[in-house]
Each structure stands twice: as C-alpha cells, then as structure tokens.
Design an enzyme around this catalytic site. Structure first.
Site, PDB file in Angstrom:
ATOM      1  N   ASN A 424       3.898   5.237  -7.435  1.00 28.30           N
ATOM      2  CA  ASN A 424       3.926   4.127  -8.379  1.00 28.30           C
ATOM      3  C   ASN A 424       2.886   4.242  -9.476  1.00 28.30           C
ATOM      4  OD1 ASN A 424       2.302   1.173  -8.642  1.00 28.30           O
ATOM      5  ND2 ASN A 424       4.461   1.178  -9.232  1.00 28.30           N
ATOM      6  N   ASP A 569       3.399   4.188  -0.133  1.00 27.89           N
ATOM      7  CA  ASP A 569       2.601   3.067  -0.629  1.00 27.89           C
ATOM      8  C   ASP A 569       3.363   2.344  -1.743  1.00 27.89           C
ATOM      9  OD1 ASP A 569      -0.138   1.733  -0.778  1.00 27.89           O
ATOM     10  OD2 ASP A 569       0.109   2.393  -2.848  1.00 27.89           O
ATOM     11  N   HIS A 573       7.520  -1.336  -5.786  1.00 28.75           N
ATOM     12  CA  HIS A 573       7.213  -1.236  -7.211  1.00 28.75           C
ATOM     13  C   HIS A 573       7.752   0.042  -7.857  1.00 28.75           C
ATOM     14  CE1 HIS A 573       4.878  -4.856  -6.880  1.00 28.75           C
ATOM     15  NE2 HIS A 573       4.247  -4.335  -5.838  1.00 28.75           N
ATOM     16  N   GLU A 611       5.838   0.750   2.687  1.00 29.28           N
ATOM     17  CA  GLU A 611       5.060  -0.481   2.603  1.00 29.28           C
ATOM     18  C   GLU A 611       5.683  -1.382   1.549  1.00 29.28           C
ATOM     19  OE1 GLU A 611       1.042  -2.338   0.734  1.00 29.28           O
ATOM     20  OE2 GLU A 611       2.209  -0.705  -0.110  1.00 29.28           O
TER      21      GLU A 611
END
Length: 798
Positions: A424, A569, A573, A611
């Site tokens: 991201n 992670d 997004h 996540e």
C-alpha cells in the site's frame, strides 16, 4: 482504530488547515490552540498552503493564532437549533444470505447525537440522509451520486443536501450512527458509523465449577467407545472407557483441563524435546510423524517482531548509521535479527509452532521520523513497514545466507515461513535518505542547523523530533528525484495529493505515508532514487505498472528462498484484484523454487492472510481475491470470558467450527490474543500470570488458525510507549523471565496445549460437538483424528 498504528509523522503545518478529528471534540479555543502549538511540528499533506511563507511569517501566524485563541471563551456557544435542520435517515439493504433489512430514523437538531441503527449482518446496505422527508429524498435519490461510506471513519456531508451512502458491513454486530456539526463550518454534518459499545459477557462465578483437585467422571461417548484406551496428553495418564465415560484426575498444573486422545497411536505422544539441529534424523516436510499432519485451519502461527526477539549477530546492530537514543529506546532498533530467529527455532518447535510470521526483512528507510503525536522519540522502521528497497535485505536483519539458514532450518522442523509485506505505501522520507540518495531539498539558510550527518540532528529543548520538517523545503522540484509522481501520491511539489483514507480507502493516504499508485495503468520506469542506489537489485521492467513492479519484487523472495506465505499489511487499502494478481504470481514463484530443491518440500500451496483492520469472523469478497484467511480482530475481547471460565467458550467454538466446515472451501481466520496493533493480552489482564495461564486454552483450542504473538507464552510485559501507546506492544522478548519457576511453568503449560494442537488437526479443522455440561467436555473430529477435551473447573475462584 482504523489507521496504521504507527505515529503520524506527516500532519498539519499551518493554522489554516481544515479541522481534524481531534479538534472536532474540542471547544473553539482548545481547537485553535491545538492547531497553533502543533503547526510547527507537523508536515502537511498539501504543501501549497505555505507557498511563499517564510519562517518568520509562519511564526507570526502562529503567534497571532495563540493570541487569538486566548481571547475566545472556554466553552463553545451552543449552535441554535434553527441552524441544525432535522434530518431523516433511511437504511435498506441485504446481508450475505439474501435477507433484507430496512428502517427509518430521525436525526434531531442536537449538537451531537447517537442513533442506534440495530444489528447488521455482513452485507451491502444503502443509507439515505436528508434534511427533507424520506419520501422527497427518495424521489430525488436517482439523481444523487452514491458515496462510499466506511464504518469507523468520519465522513463529511452537506447539512442542506441529501446524500446517498453505500455501506459494506464485514463484521456482524449492533451498530450506531453518531452525527455532529462541524465546529468550523455549521453547514457540514460529520457522521460516523461504529459498533455499539458492549461489555464483555459477564460470567456468573456460581456457574463456573471449582475443581477440588480430585478425580472426575468425564463423558467421552460417542467419540470413543467402551473398551478404548485414552491418554491424557497433559498428565500422561491412560484410562479405559467404560459406560461411555472415564474416571481420571487432571494434572494439578493443567488449570482443570484434560486433553484426551487415543492411547493406541504412539505417534500422538507429545514430546517437548526438540529435534537437534545436528541430528542425522533431522525432520523434513516429508518425514514428519503422523502426529504432525498439517492443515492451515489448524495452523499455529508464531508472529515474532524480528528486531525485538533475539540478537544473534551484534555486528549489524547499527547498520546505516542507526543509533540508539540513550533514553527509553522506544522506536530504535534493538538488535534482533534473522540469525537470532534461527537460534530460537528449537524453542519454537518445542512450542508446537508450525508457521512462523516474521516482520518484513527487506530494506527499510535508513533514518528516523518523529515518533508519537508529540514527537518525543526517534521512530525507526524496526517493524518493517517503511520500505526503501524491496530488492535488498535490511542490513539490521542480516545477510542472504542468514535468511536462507533461517528458512531451511524452519522447514526442517516442519515450520512454514511467512513474510509480512506491504504493497500500500512506501516509507517516509528521512534526513538520512535525503542526504544519501540526493532527493528533496533543505530550506535556504537552514543548512547551518544540520550536522555533517543529517540524521544526527537533535531537537532543542523547546522542540520535538517532528521539528526537523521546518528545515525542509517541500516545494522544491528536487523531490522529483525520490519515488516520482508516477509511483506515489505524496502531496508535495510535483506529486498528487491523495484524499484522506477515510474518504477513499484505496487512493487515500494512511498516516500521511506515501501511497503507491497500485491502481495505475501507466507504464513506469524505476523510481529515480533507485536508479542511483548503487546496491539495489531493482531493474527496469519493460511495459510494467507500479503494481507489476511491486508484485515482481515481492514474489522474487518466494522464488529465491521458498517463502511459504505472506501476511498482507493494510489489505483494505489496495484494490482487491491486486491481491489476486499477487497470489497467482506467488503460487508460480513457489512452484519454481520447489522444482529446484533436492530434498522433499511441503506440498501445500502458497498461503495468504490479510489484515483488514476490525474484521471479524466472517466470509466476504477477500476470499475470492487471493486470501486464504483474514486476521480475526474480534477474538481478543471474546477470549476474556474464556479466561474467567473455559465453559463459556462453547458457543463461540461451535460458531467458528461450523463456519469453517460449512462445505464452502477457502475460508479461514487467524485469531489472536495479543497484537502489535491493539494490545498485549497480559497487559489487559493486569499482568497477572494466573490469567495468562487461563488464556492459553481459549486460544490454543480454538477452531481455525491461531496466532501466538511473541511472548504470549511467557507473559511478556508491555514496554515504554511515549506518546504512542501501541509502541509498548513491541517490547523486547522477556527471555530472562523464563529462568524463573513461575514463568517456566507458564511456558510449559503453553507448550503442552500447543503441541497437543499440532498433533491433532481436528482441533482447528474439525467439527465441534459438545458432549456434557458437568464436567464440561467436547469432541473435535476430522476424519480419523478425534479428541475429547474436558474441563473439571477452575482450581480456585476467578
């Protein structure tokens, strides 16, 4: 909490920036003071606000703001109700099972109002908010452009116009809508959807049995039949089934637990002695005993923050000129490395671990940024989330040979290895990297405030570690020599300013981190600074987008070293199709690596767990886009009931097991007690060892994959935090405590339960069947693997 848990290093520069969430809860005087005193400390994500503003001018603005703030009243004058029109809220939608939900609510003209929406299941919903009647707003809704509406994030709406909001619920629960008017602009309505606060389920102590230390009669039928011999894996006792029951005394150290398995299969006997690293009979993925059959639904994943785990090579502790701060060392590198992880593989094997998740080992930004809201400590990228170069190992982590030794050693012990990865965002810019790789610019005349090595800059007594931003000219074209505007959104000269992640979770910026343009279809060349980085292995990829570069770089680790999976992670997004592409590339890369090996390897395909902050135990579209599992954020709170009384876990166990075995393949969750992003469970329980004993069973006997966060098994205490409370969850592993009798006993308890779990795939992957209430017992069955777990009661009242 929704944003990344790391400190907001890039934030607001000038007093004329829009109000933020913190200020929305303050009076006008308090709000303006916040902006005045924080302005010099932070960097805006839109530097156009300070074009042509000299430092003298900026200080003048700040002084005026402070003086003005002192003239405002301490309390905000109430906004007349006539200026806050009554709104209507109309909600309708369908959950994932096709059930329709609808309702209408009145939003009054109060300054702040909380409206309970009710229980929502995972699904898609539409909210229509309007100052008009529902009927009139419905008539106009066809001409209203829908907006994405994210739970737990604050959204801004016009107070005088209707708005149509699209809502995706991923976690079932009772929800509430909070509405306020913007204290700066009374024509703006601020809204936020959150779960209704709920107290943990209360457990009546009179309903939780107290075990007197004697023998108990346990129902084991129909899982086991009369004449079967069973073994209690905790105490080693063997007993024969008669009349569908056994009579047995639990081990005094077991917290009242009985771990019952067939005594006929010697392969299931627990052995806490590790396989020596030098043994000629060293285990390989293909000669593991029957007791170690593997299923990701029964995985025990150990998450170790490498830098804080164990220091195996002190020579790399201060790579790239990184230095300790001589204070509390909240955000500095502590010395843990890949070599140290390798030295502790036998420890992990004894703990029954069959998957190891390590923080991203590739090269991080070399310098530091201001840590915490107050900039009260240096924050280095010890956690692996501020990438500089995906193609190189970070020198603090170790060498390529040390990485290979770790992975080979883990595989020989039946342990899969997961890399933590970020796609991201890139890492923040730091003074060290600006100087070393010649991007960015210092404000004219400010060079005199910098030492020869810029990263050695120290704030004055009246400053914080955020104040180095005052030295930097973010309006210089020299920033084009960094990642480049085709790669990231950064809000500085020549770069696009992305929206808040609350407005657009895909293209928005998290904590003002540089946001990769993973949605871009434009072909790019290497980022400018990488072209001049002498040790990078990155090369131009013809006709490739930023996303394709990132996927290539990340999966190269898989192809070169045989990484077994990724922990993703900030998965929410990035476009979900990007994760599907990453998964396919990783599968291919792992197959390529396996074909090159001369010894047998694991057969499972590449595994990805994501996540998605706040996600509960539910299935959604992520599982159609590359993910095998998501992290289960709901279990940490639910486990507290199990600590009080293990009996209380049965309903949750039944729900989880049913969801995992509902004939819909490709669903799994990774549940945890402690996390770097939330809290240490032992800290939540007042650092009481007896409660950490009782916390083991609710987690280790849970259906689905489970995560042990390093130190759960040793009651690792929280560390110093400064102005960022989450830093305490990343304290150093408390190895010295394991020399103390109480901690040794705690570790052994976790070892027995976890190794029992490893020996029986039925525990995580099987069907759950309650057998009796008194004493409480249940069965887990998966094919020919079957166990019965019983609970005689707490050895003493909670």
């Amino acid at each position: 909490m929704i944003l990344d848990p790391f400190p907001l290093t890039y934030a607001y520069w000038s007093c004329i920036q829009p109000f933020n969430a913190e200020e929305s809860q303050k009076t006008p005087r308090e709000s303006l003071q916040i902006r005045a005193f924080k302005a010099i400390r932070y960097q805006s994500n839109d530097y156009r606000h300070i074009d042509g503003l000299s430092m003298v001018g900026l200080l003048t603005v700040l002084l005026l703001a402070v003086l003005l703030s002192t003239s405002l009243p301490l309390q905000a004058a109430p906004v007349p109700a006539s200026q806050q029109p009554t709104h209507t809220l109309d909600i309708e939608g369908h959950d994932n099972e096709g059930n329709s939900i609808a309702g209408s609510f009145s939003l009054t003209a109060e300054e702040r109002q909380t409206t309970h929406i009710g229980t929502l299941s995972p699904g898609t919903y539409q909210l229509l908010i309007s100052p008009l009647s529902v009927a009139v707003a419905r008539h106009q809704s066809n001409s209203i452009s829908p907006q994405p509406f994210r739970p737990f994030r604050q959204h801004r709406l016009s107070i005088s116009e209707p708005a149509l909001l699209q809502l995706q619920i991923t976690s079932a629960g009772s929800y509430q809508l909070t509405t306020t008017t913007d204290s700066k602009n009374d024509q703006t309505l601020l809204i936020r959807l959150t779960k209704t606060p709920q107290k943990p389920p209360s457990i009546s102590l009179t309903n939780c049995p107290i075990w007197d230390g004697g023998a108990v009669t346990v129902k084991v039928a129909p899982t086991f039949k009369d004449g079967d011999w069973l073994r209690d894996a905790y105490s080693g006792q063997e007993v024969q089934v008669s009349n569908g029951t056994i009579q047995i005394t639990p081990s005094a150290a077991s917290q009242g637990l009985l771990l019952l398995e067939s005594a006929d299969s010697s392969s299931s006997k627990l052995n806490l002695s590790p396989t020596p690293a030098t043994s000629k009979e060293r285990r390989t993925p293909q000669n593991l005993s029957q007791s170690a059959l593997f299923d990701w639904n029964n995985a025990t994943v150990y998450f170790a923050m490498t830098d804080r785990f164990y220091n195996g090579n002190t020579s790399n502790d201060q790579s790239y000129g990184r230095q300790p701060d001589g204070d509390q060392e909240i955000g500095t590198f502590h010395g843990g490395d890949l070599a140290g992880m390798t030295l502790k593989l036998d420890y992990l094997q004894q703990l029954g671990v069959n998957a190891l998740w390590i923080t991203a080992p590739y090269e991080q930004v070399h310098g530091w940024v201001g840590g915490g809201d107050d900039g009260d400590f240096k924050h280095y990228a010890y956690h692996g989330y501020y990438v500089l170069d995906y193609t190189r190992l970070d020198a603090n982590m170790g060498t390529e040979q040390e990485l290979k030794k770790l992975i080979d050693g883990a595989h020989q012990r039946g342990i899969r290895v997961l890399f933590d990865i970020v796609m991201n965002h890139a890492g923040y810019s730091t003074l060290a990297d600006m100087q070393d790789y010649r991007f960015g610019s210092i404000n004219k005349g400010m060079e005199r405030y910098l030492p020869e090595r810029w990263q050695q800059w120290q704030p004055e007594s009246h400053e914080s570690y955020h104040d180095y931003h005052a030295l930097i000219n973010y309006n210089s074209d020299d920033w084009l020599q960094w990642w480049g505007p085709q790669w990231i959104r950064a809000g500085i000269a020549g770069y696009e300013s992305g929206p808040s992640a609350a407005v657009d979770p895909i293209r928005g910026s998290l904590a003002f981190l540089p946001d990769f343009k993973t949605e871009s279809t434009q072909f790019v060349s290497l980022p400018p600074f990488l072209k001049h980085k002498p040790d990078t292995l990155a090369k131009d990829l013809p006709s490739s987008t930023p996303r394709q570069y990132l996927i290539h770089w990340l999966t190269q680790w898989v192809e070169d070293y045989g990484i077994d999976g990724f922990r993703i992670d900030t998965a929410k997004h990035v476009e979900q199709e990007a994760w599907a592409e990453l998964k396919m590339a990783a599968i291919s890369a792992l197959q390529t690596w396996r074909k090159k090996q001369t010894v047998p390897q694991f057969k499972e395909p590449f595994w990805m767990v994501g996540e998605v902050f706040g996600h509960g135990f539910s299935r959604d579209n992520y599982f159609n886009n590359g993910f095998d599992a998501l992290i289960n954020f709901e279990f940490q709170d639910k486990a507290q009931a199990g600590v009080k009384c293990f009996n209380s876990m049965d309903t949750l166990y039944q729900q989880y097991a049913q969801a995992l075995n509902d004939n819909k393949p490709g669903f799994n969750m990774l549940s945890y007690l402690s996390s770097q992003d939330t809290a240490l469970f032992v800290n939540k329980q007042g650092n009481q060892l007896d409660q950490q004993f009782r916390a083991a069973a609710p987690l280790l006997l849970l259906p689905g994959a489970i995560q042990i966060y390093y130190g759960d098994e040793s009651a690792r205490p929280s560390g110093p935090t400064g102005s960022d409370p989450l830093q305490g969850t990343r304290s150093d592993m408390n190895w010295s405590d394991l020399n103390k009798p109480a901690y040794k006993a705690l570790l052994k308890h976790w070892q027995i339960l976890s190794t029992f779990r490893q020996a029986h795939i039925a525990i995580g992957a099987g069907q759950h069947q309650k057998l009796a209430d008194s004493p409480y017992s249940f069965a887990r069955i998966k094919g020919n693997d079957r166990v019965v777990i019983a609970f005689a009661g707490n050895p003493e009242p909670f």
